[in-house]
Write a protein that holds these residues in place. Structure first.
Motif, PDB file in Angstrom:
ATOM      1  N   MET A   1       1.781  -1.817  -0.351  1.00 41.93           N
ATOM      2  CA  MET A   1       0.516  -2.531  -0.299  1.00 41.93           C
ATOM      3  C   MET A   1       0.639  -3.733   0.617  1.00 41.93           C
ATOM      4  O   MET A   1       1.721  -4.291   0.778  1.00 41.93           O
ATOM      5  CB  MET A   1       0.110  -2.986  -1.714  1.00 41.93           C
ATOM      6  CG  MET A   1      -0.070  -1.817  -2.685  1.00 41.93           C
ATOM      7  SD  MET A   1      -0.455  -2.341  -4.349  1.00 41.93           S
ATOM      8  CE  MET A   1      -2.118  -2.905  -4.119  1.00 41.93           C
ATOM      9  N   VAL A  67     -11.159   6.842  -8.803  1.00 44.92           N
ATOM     10  CA  VAL A  67     -10.208   6.548  -7.725  1.00 44.92           C
ATOM     11  C   VAL A  67     -10.798   7.068  -6.424  1.00 44.92           C
ATOM     12  O   VAL A  67     -10.980   8.281  -6.247  1.00 44.92           O
ATOM     13  CB  VAL A  67      -8.842   7.202  -8.006  1.00 44.92           C
ATOM     14  CG1 VAL A  67      -7.838   6.822  -6.917  1.00 44.92           C
ATOM     15  CG2 VAL A  67      -8.315   6.780  -9.380  1.00 44.92           C
ATOM     16  N   CYS A  94      -9.766  -3.595  -5.948  1.00 44.72           N
ATOM     17  CA  CYS A  94      -9.246  -3.351  -4.601  1.00 44.72           C
ATOM     18  C   CYS A  94      -8.045  -4.242  -4.316  1.00 44.72           C
ATOM     19  O   CYS A  94      -7.825  -5.256  -4.978  1.00 44.72           O
ATOM     20  CB  CYS A  94     -10.341  -3.600  -3.562  1.00 44.72           C
ATOM     21  SG  CYS A  94     -11.179  -5.189  -3.726  1.00 44.72           S
ATOM     22  N   GLU A  95      -7.256  -3.842  -3.298  1.00 46.88           N
ATOM     23  CA  GLU A  95      -6.072  -4.601  -2.913  1.00 46.88           C
ATOM     24  C   GLU A  95      -6.440  -5.992  -2.409  1.00 46.88           C
ATOM     25  O   GLU A  95      -5.961  -7.006  -2.894  1.00 46.88           O
ATOM     26  CB  GLU A  95      -5.300  -3.860  -1.817  1.00 46.88           C
ATOM     27  CG  GLU A  95      -4.583  -2.611  -2.273  1.00 46.88           C
ATOM     28  CD  GLU A  95      -3.760  -2.030  -1.138  1.00 46.88           C
ATOM     29  OE1 GLU A  95      -2.788  -2.690  -0.733  1.00 46.88           O
ATOM     30  OE2 GLU A  95      -4.085  -0.929  -0.668  1.00 46.88           O
ATOM     31  N   HIS A 117      -3.686  -5.775  -7.324  1.00 50.90           N
ATOM     32  CA  HIS A 117      -2.569  -5.514  -6.422  1.00 50.90           C
ATOM     33  C   HIS A 117      -1.260  -5.768  -7.163  1.00 50.90           C
ATOM     34  O   HIS A 117      -1.274  -6.153  -8.352  1.00 50.90           O
ATOM     35  CB  HIS A 117      -2.673  -6.392  -5.169  1.00 50.90           C
ATOM     36  CG  HIS A 117      -2.981  -7.829  -5.462  1.00 50.90           C
ATOM     37  ND1 HIS A 117      -2.051  -8.703  -5.951  1.00 50.90           N
ATOM     38  CD2 HIS A 117      -4.135  -8.529  -5.355  1.00 50.90           C
ATOM     39  CE1 HIS A 117      -2.593  -9.893  -6.127  1.00 50.90           C
ATOM     40  NE2 HIS A 117      -3.873  -9.816  -5.778  1.00 50.90           N
ATOM     41  N   SER A 142      -7.990   1.312  -2.179  1.00 49.77           N
ATOM     42  CA  SER A 142      -6.932   0.580  -1.497  1.00 49.77           C
ATOM     43  C   SER A 142      -7.513   0.021  -0.202  1.00 49.77           C
ATOM     44  O   SER A 142      -8.670   0.282   0.136  1.00 49.77           O
ATOM     45  CB  SER A 142      -5.741   1.498  -1.194  1.00 49.77           C
ATOM     46  OG  SER A 142      -6.117   2.527  -0.305  1.00 49.77           O
ATOM     47  N   PRO A 147      -5.814   5.750  -2.679  1.00 47.93           N
ATOM     48  CA  PRO A 147      -5.045   4.924  -3.611  1.00 47.93           C
ATOM     49  C   PRO A 147      -3.929   5.725  -4.287  1.00 47.93           C
ATOM     50  O   PRO A 147      -4.020   6.952  -4.407  1.00 47.93           O
ATOM     51  CB  PRO A 147      -6.095   4.489  -4.630  1.00 47.93           C
ATOM     52  CG  PRO A 147      -7.395   4.581  -3.922  1.00 47.93           C
ATOM     53  CD  PRO A 147      -7.249   5.765  -2.995  1.00 47.93           C
ATOM     54  N   ASP A 151       1.492   2.937  -3.335  1.00 45.60           N
ATOM     55  CA  ASP A 151       1.106   1.692  -4.006  1.00 45.60           C
ATOM     56  C   ASP A 151       1.191   1.926  -5.523  1.00 45.60           C
ATOM     57  O   ASP A 151       1.294   3.061  -5.978  1.00 45.60           O
ATOM     58  CB  ASP A 151      -0.277   1.207  -3.557  1.00 45.60           C
ATOM     59  CG  ASP A 151      -1.436   2.026  -4.122  1.00 45.60           C
ATOM     60  OD1 ASP A 151      -1.366   2.440  -5.288  1.00 45.60           O
ATOM     61  OD2 ASP A 151      -2.419   2.231  -3.403  1.00 45.60           O
ATOM     62  N   GLY A 153      -0.805   1.835  -8.021  1.00 42.34           N
ATOM     63  CA  GLY A 153      -2.002   2.143  -8.785  1.00 42.34           C
ATOM     64  C   GLY A 153      -1.804   3.211  -9.840  1.00 42.34           C
ATOM     65  O   GLY A 153      -2.631   3.344 -10.754  1.00 42.34           O
TER      66      GLY A 153
END
Length: 338
Positions: A1, A67, A94-95, A117, A142, A147, A151, A153
């Motif tokens: 990320m 997602v 969201c990131e 995140h 993302s 996603p 990362d 998630g």
């Protein structure tokens, strides 16, 4: 990320001219997209009586975690279903809220954005799950792509599943699959290995673990470390075919193919490329009796190496007689020149 700025708890995507987010290559939103957009009350219903997709009354998805894949480069690569869902959820996790805000502004999606995140996940995860359990629909996106690919998630998905909450995925753009498709390497079996360790010793150890796996490898790497990765891969994996894909779906998209030694030398000499990079490495060359495509390997090597170096690389990688490979490299070089 991607590295995060200090998070904000809850923002609404809208005009972003006052956000000091720096340049974002993925989305070009231009001027404030809401300047000429009528309010919901000014937008007539569709011919079938349904509310327009831009309306605040857009159909709400069922309570749960949605997602949603977002574009990896070209902002047009978002699905109609994704947009409908994003306009209907209660909030979007969201990131980086600033990155997502620009994409949402482009498509006139005005929903609260919640930062989620690696630095705040332990704190935010229970809050998101509690909102879903209370009947809200929450989207997870993302900064770019699908996603959960490289990362954390998956922890949110796993805990939502464990609590019996509804979870669904809206598929779309993926740098992993896009690079694999464009690489021109065997795609019937592949392994996504994400980012390898930064340091040489640990990176080579990771490559040693991957070496016997008889599949195409897909890796993420920063442009600055690309030459080092390719050099270590050449040491461990030999002269396998490789493709380096960058700026996927953008204006300057490029896929450079060759062998690991050849492309390692190319990037060491020419410096790192610009943009995001995906590396696709072909499966092991078979030295156990199956036919090896010497011509194909030579043609790939000759894109970046001299005839002598290309022949040496392919001979070492394939186990074929060096003299025979060199003679064939000369013939291919002459044919291509003619």
């Amino acid at each position: 990320m991607k590295p995060q700025q200090p998070p904000v708890d809850d923002i609404v995507a809208g005009p972003v001219d006052d956000v000091d987010a720096g340049p974002v290559d993925d989305v070009d939103v231009g001027n404030d997209p809401y300047d000429d957009v009528p309010s919901d009350g000014d937008i007539p219903p569709d011919e079938d009586g349904a509310e327009p997709s831009g309306s605040a009354l857009a159909r709400k998805p069922p309570p749960g975690l949605h997602v949603v894949a977002t574009p990896i480069g070209n902002a047009g690569d978002i699905t109609l279903r994704a947009l409908e869902t994003l306009k209907g959820v209660d909030a979007i996790a969201c990131e980086d809220t600033r990155v997502t805000a620009k994409l949402m502004a482009r498509y006139q999606v005005r929903k609260p954005l919640l930062p989620y995140h690696e630095h705040n996940a332990a704190r935010m995860r229970p809050q998101l799950l509690a909102r879903i359990a209370a009947g809200e629909a929450i989207a997870l996106v993302s900064d770019a792509g699908t996603p959960l690919i490289s990362d954390p998630g998956y922890k949110l998905v796993r805990e939502a599943r464990d609590q019996g909450l509804y979870v669904t995925h809206l598929p779309g753009a993926s740098a992993t699959l896009t690079a694999l498709v464009l690489a021109g390497l065997p795609s019937d079996r592949f392994l996504f290995a994400g980012f390898l360790p930064n340091k040489t010793g640990a990176r080579r150890a990771a490559l040693e673990e991957l070496a016997p796996v008889r599949v195409t490898l897909v890796l993420f790497e920063s442009a600055q470390r690309l030459a080092d990765l390719l050099a270590d891969a050449a040491q461990v994996l030999g002269g396998r075919e490789v493709a380096v894909a960058r700026e996927l779906t953008k204006l300057f998209e490029e896929v450079r193919r060759g062998t690991l030694p050849g492309l390692a030398a190319h990037y060491a000499e020419n410096g790192p490329p610009k943009g995001e990079v995906v590396v696709v490495i072909g499966p092991p060359l078979d030295a156990a009796g199956e036919e090896v495509d010497i011509d194909g390997l030579l043609r790939a090597a000759l894109r970046t190496l001299s005839v002598r170096d290309a022949a040496a690389t392919v001979a070492e990688a394939s186990g074929a007689p060096r003299k025979q490979v060199y003679q064939r490299a000369l013939e291919i070089s002459k044919d291509d020149a003619g």
